[in-house]
Scaffold this motif. Sequence first.
Motif, PDB file in Angstrom:
ATOM      1  N   PRO A  32       0.859  -0.905   0.333  1.00 15.63           N
ATOM      2  CA  PRO A  32      -0.201  -0.014  -0.048  1.00 15.63           C
ATOM      3  C   PRO A  32       1.126   1.296   0.351  1.00 15.63           C
ATOM      4  CG  PRO A  32      -0.626  -1.557   1.551  1.00 15.63           C
ATOM      5  CD  PRO A  32       0.449  -2.095   1.572  1.00 15.63           C
ATOM      6  N   LYS A  33       1.923   1.143   0.863  1.00 15.54           N
ATOM      7  CA  LYS A  33       2.887   2.437   0.436  1.00 15.54           C
ATOM      8  C   LYS A  33       3.890   2.610  -0.595  1.00 15.54           C
ATOM      9  CE  LYS A  33       3.665   1.872   5.255  1.00 15.54           C
ATOM     10  NZ  LYS A  33       4.848   0.836   6.635  1.00 15.54           N
ATOM     11  N   GLN A  34       3.364   2.181  -1.786  1.00 15.55           N
ATOM     12  CA  GLN A  34       4.617   1.608  -2.965  1.00 15.55           C
ATOM     13  C   GLN A  34       3.576   3.077  -4.330  1.00 15.55           C
ATOM     14  OE1 GLN A  34       7.661   0.381  -2.788  1.00 15.55           O
ATOM     15  NE2 GLN A  34       6.393   0.585  -0.152  1.00 15.55           N
ATOM     16  N   PRO A  35       4.395   4.077  -4.684  1.00  9.06           N
ATOM     17  CA  PRO A  35       3.341   5.048  -5.951  1.00  9.06           C
ATOM     18  C   PRO A  35       2.912   4.339  -6.787  1.00  9.06           C
ATOM     19  CG  PRO A  35       5.806   4.585  -5.708  1.00  9.06           C
ATOM     20  CD  PRO A  35       5.827   3.639  -4.813  1.00  9.06           C
ATOM     21  N   TRP A  36       3.658   2.751  -7.373  1.00  5.84           N
ATOM     22  CA  TRP A  36       2.772   2.301  -8.148  1.00  5.84           C
ATOM     23  C   TRP A  36       1.363   1.726  -7.691  1.00  5.84           C
ATOM     24  CZ3 TRP A  36       2.157  -2.599  -6.222  1.00  5.84           C
ATOM     25  CH2 TRP A  36       3.472  -2.990  -5.971  1.00  5.84           C
ATOM     26  N   ILE A  37       0.826   1.693  -6.905  1.00 10.25           N
ATOM     27  CA  ILE A  37      -0.344   1.397  -6.373  1.00 10.25           C
ATOM     28  C   ILE A  37      -1.606   2.574  -6.518  1.00 10.25           C
ATOM     29  CG2 ILE A  37      -0.962   1.881  -4.147  1.00 10.25           C
ATOM     30  CD1 ILE A  37      -1.284  -1.801  -5.597  1.00 10.25           C
ATOM     31  N   ARG A  38      -0.778   3.435  -7.495  1.00 10.76           N
ATOM     32  CA  ARG A  38      -2.082   4.587  -7.464  1.00 10.76           C
ATOM     33  C   ARG A  38      -3.484   4.235  -6.403  1.00 10.76           C
ATOM     34  NH1 ARG A  38      -0.288   6.192 -13.696  1.00 10.76           N
ATOM     35  NH2 ARG A  38       1.436   6.030 -12.893  1.00 10.76           N
ATOM     36  N   SER A  39      -4.548   4.375  -7.242  1.00 14.43           N
ATOM     37  CA  SER A  39      -6.300   4.214  -6.849  1.00 14.43           C
ATOM     38  C   SER A  39      -6.414   2.810  -6.107  1.00 14.43           C
ATOM     39  CB  SER A  39      -6.761   4.443  -7.961  1.00 14.43           C
ATOM     40  OG  SER A  39      -6.416   3.571  -9.434  1.00 14.43           O
ATOM     41  N   VAL A  40      -5.403   1.180  -6.957  1.00 13.41           N
ATOM     42  CA  VAL A  40      -5.960   0.936  -6.419  1.00 13.41           C
ATOM     43  C   VAL A  40      -6.115   0.468  -4.960  1.00 13.41           C
ATOM     44  CG1 VAL A  40      -4.804  -2.214  -5.501  1.00 13.41           C
ATOM     45  CG2 VAL A  40      -4.379  -0.119  -7.768  1.00 13.41           C
ATOM     46  N   ASP A  41      -7.570  -0.104  -4.127  1.00 11.16           N
ATOM     47  CA  ASP A  41      -8.228  -0.393  -2.793  1.00 11.16           C
ATOM     48  C   ASP A  41      -7.200  -1.428  -2.165  1.00 11.16           C
ATOM     49  OD1 ASP A  41      -9.010  -0.357  -0.297  1.00 11.16           O
ATOM     50  OD2 ASP A  41     -10.986  -0.409  -1.258  1.00 11.16           O
TER      51      ASP A  41
ATOM     52  N   THR B 105      -7.831  -4.259   1.456  1.00 16.90           N
ATOM     53  CA  THR B 105      -7.305  -5.538   1.787  1.00 16.90           C
ATOM     54  C   THR B 105      -6.114  -6.359   0.571  1.00 16.90           C
ATOM     55  OG1 THR B 105      -9.541  -6.214   0.797  1.00 16.90           O
ATOM     56  CG2 THR B 105      -9.643  -5.976   3.096  1.00 16.90           C
ATOM     57  N   LEU B 106      -5.699  -7.402   0.981  1.00 13.38           N
ATOM     58  CA  LEU B 106      -4.782  -8.219  -0.300  1.00 13.38           C
ATOM     59  C   LEU B 106      -4.690  -9.099   0.325  1.00 13.38           C
ATOM     60  CD1 LEU B 106      -1.179  -5.651  -0.099  1.00 13.38           C
ATOM     61  CD2 LEU B 106      -3.637  -5.569  -1.752  1.00 13.38           C
ATOM     62  N   GLU B 107      -5.474  -9.909  -0.418  1.00 12.66           N
ATOM     63  CA  GLU B 107      -5.580 -11.428  -0.322  1.00 12.66           C
ATOM     64  C   GLU B 107      -4.754 -12.226  -1.568  1.00 12.66           C
ATOM     65  OE1 GLU B 107      -8.651 -14.576  -1.473  1.00 12.66           O
ATOM     66  OE2 GLU B 107      -9.206 -12.390  -2.331  1.00 12.66           O
ATOM     67  N   ARG B 108      -4.005 -12.849  -0.765  1.00 15.16           N
ATOM     68  CA  ARG B 108      -2.301 -13.621  -1.581  1.00 15.16           C
ATOM     69  C   ARG B 108      -4.188 -14.794  -2.445  1.00 15.16           C
ATOM     70  NH1 ARG B 108      -0.318 -18.877  -2.395  1.00 15.16           N
ATOM     71  NH2 ARG B 108       1.804 -18.309  -2.725  1.00 15.16           N
ATOM     72  N   VAL B 109      -3.376 -14.898  -3.833  1.00 18.50           N
ATOM     73  CA  VAL B 109      -4.196 -15.440  -5.042  1.00 18.50           C
ATOM     74  C   VAL B 109      -3.124 -16.839  -5.482  1.00 18.50           C
ATOM     75  CG1 VAL B 109      -5.160 -15.542  -7.254  1.00 18.50           C
ATOM     76  CG2 VAL B 109      -5.419 -13.758  -5.597  1.00 18.50           C
ATOM     77  N   ASP B 110      -1.981 -16.304  -5.455  1.00 22.91           N
ATOM     78  CA  ASP B 110      -1.233 -17.265  -6.275  1.00 22.91           C
ATOM     79  C   ASP B 110       0.388 -16.795  -5.816  1.00 22.91           C
ATOM     80  OD1 ASP B 110       0.698 -19.683  -7.153  1.00 22.91           O
ATOM     81  OD2 ASP B 110      -1.921 -20.435  -8.463  1.00 22.91           O
ATOM     82  N   ALA B 111       1.490 -17.638  -6.486  1.00 22.55           N
ATOM     83  CA  ALA B 111       2.813 -17.102  -6.483  1.00 22.55           C
ATOM     84  C   ALA B 111       3.536 -18.243  -7.664  1.00 22.55           C
ATOM     85  CB  ALA B 111       3.556 -17.255  -5.101  1.00 22.55           C
TER      86      ALA B 111
ATOM     87  N   ALA C 118      -8.900  -5.373  -2.745  1.00 22.27           N
ATOM     88  CA  ALA C 118     -10.303  -4.605  -2.724  1.00 22.27           C
ATOM     89  C   ALA C 118     -11.103  -4.732  -3.743  1.00 22.27           C
ATOM     90  CB  ALA C 118     -10.497  -3.913  -0.912  1.00 22.27           C
ATOM     91  N   ASP C 119     -10.430  -4.563  -4.631  1.00 17.44           N
ATOM     92  CA  ASP C 119     -11.949  -3.184  -5.473  1.00 17.44           C
ATOM     93  C   ASP C 119     -11.839  -4.261  -6.382  1.00 17.44           C
ATOM     94  OD1 ASP C 119      -9.039  -2.713  -6.296  1.00 17.44           O
ATOM     95  OD2 ASP C 119      -9.329  -0.435  -6.568  1.00 17.44           O
ATOM     96  N   GLY C 120     -11.230  -5.765  -6.277  1.00 17.07           N
ATOM     97  CA  GLY C 120     -10.857  -6.790  -6.996  1.00 17.07           C
ATOM     98  C   GLY C 120      -9.329  -6.595  -8.542  1.00 17.07           C
ATOM     99  N   ARG C 121      -8.861  -5.967  -8.070  1.00 12.52           N
ATOM    100  CA  ARG C 121      -7.065  -5.894  -9.557  1.00 12.52           C
ATOM    101  C   ARG C 121      -6.502  -7.283  -9.345  1.00 12.52           C
ATOM    102  NH1 ARG C 121      -6.841   0.559  -9.948  1.00 12.52           N
ATOM    103  NH2 ARG C 121      -8.646   0.631  -9.478  1.00 12.52           N
ATOM    104  N   ILE C 122      -5.801  -7.517  -9.503  1.00 11.09           N
ATOM    105  CA  ILE C 122      -4.759  -8.875  -9.353  1.00 11.09           C
ATOM    106  C   ILE C 122      -3.362  -7.900  -9.179  1.00 11.09           C
ATOM    107  CG2 ILE C 122      -3.534 -10.810  -9.578  1.00 11.09           C
ATOM    108  CD1 ILE C 122      -6.220 -11.328  -9.333  1.00 11.09           C
ATOM    109  N   LEU C 123      -3.070  -7.943  -8.333  1.00 10.87           N
ATOM    110  CA  LEU C 123      -0.932  -7.281  -8.436  1.00 10.87           C
ATOM    111  C   LEU C 123      -0.042  -8.432  -8.789  1.00 10.87           C
ATOM    112  CD1 LEU C 123      -1.989  -4.902  -5.342  1.00 10.87           C
ATOM    113  CD2 LEU C 123      -2.467  -4.639  -7.966  1.00 10.87           C
ATOM    114  N   GLN C 124       1.179  -8.003  -9.600  1.00  5.52           N
ATOM    115  CA  GLN C 124       1.639  -8.620 -10.039  1.00  5.52           C
ATOM    116  C   GLN C 124       3.120  -8.146  -8.419  1.00  5.52           C
ATOM    117  OE1 GLN C 124       3.553 -11.697 -12.552  1.00  5.52           O
ATOM    118  NE2 GLN C 124       1.725 -10.042 -13.968  1.00  5.52           N
ATOM    119  N   VAL C 125       3.255  -8.753  -7.668  1.00  7.18           N
ATOM    120  CA  VAL C 125       4.783  -8.011  -6.897  1.00  7.18           C
ATOM    121  C   VAL C 125       6.029  -9.135  -6.862  1.00  7.18           C
ATOM    122  CG1 VAL C 125       5.109  -7.348  -4.253  1.00  7.18           C
ATOM    123  CG2 VAL C 125       2.670  -7.191  -5.443  1.00  7.18           C
TER     124      VAL C 125
END
Length: 143
Positions: A22-31, A34-40, A60-67
């Motif tokens: 949540p502290k990263q500048p690239w996160i922008r408007s992503v809610d 909550t962050l749920e692990r989907v896979d890796a 929380a808004d349903g977007r998938i993030l690759q981290v």
Amino acid sequence: MAIIHRAQLNPSKNDLLRAWVPKQPWIRSVDCSTLERVDAYRFDDPDGEVGVETHLLRSADGRILQVPLTYRGAPLDGAETALIATMDHSVLGERWVYDACCDPVYVSAVATAILTGGAGVDLVFADSADHIPVTAHVVGSGT
């Protein structure tokens, strides 16, 4: 092949990601409330020294993030700003966790996969020949 240890991690990968993402500048408007692990998925370090893992998280808004993260047994010289945290690994000891985009091992692994059509690696437990099922499959284009 990635060697996986049956270990306790402190902080856990999920806790580390929930605090850092949540502290990263690239996160922008992503809610990120909550962050749920989907896979890796993982790539290999040819020298076997660096863990190379990309986490797939659902916001929380349903977007998938690759981290992408890398895990090292010692600090990476010159990468102080990319250090996310240190983690206690009950088998390997202290691990330095980095934003993998700033780690040359990660960059090389991804470039190799893209250019050669390489794929994520199989996961095997260190204390047996048991494979861990891989459910996130990635393959480079080969171009």
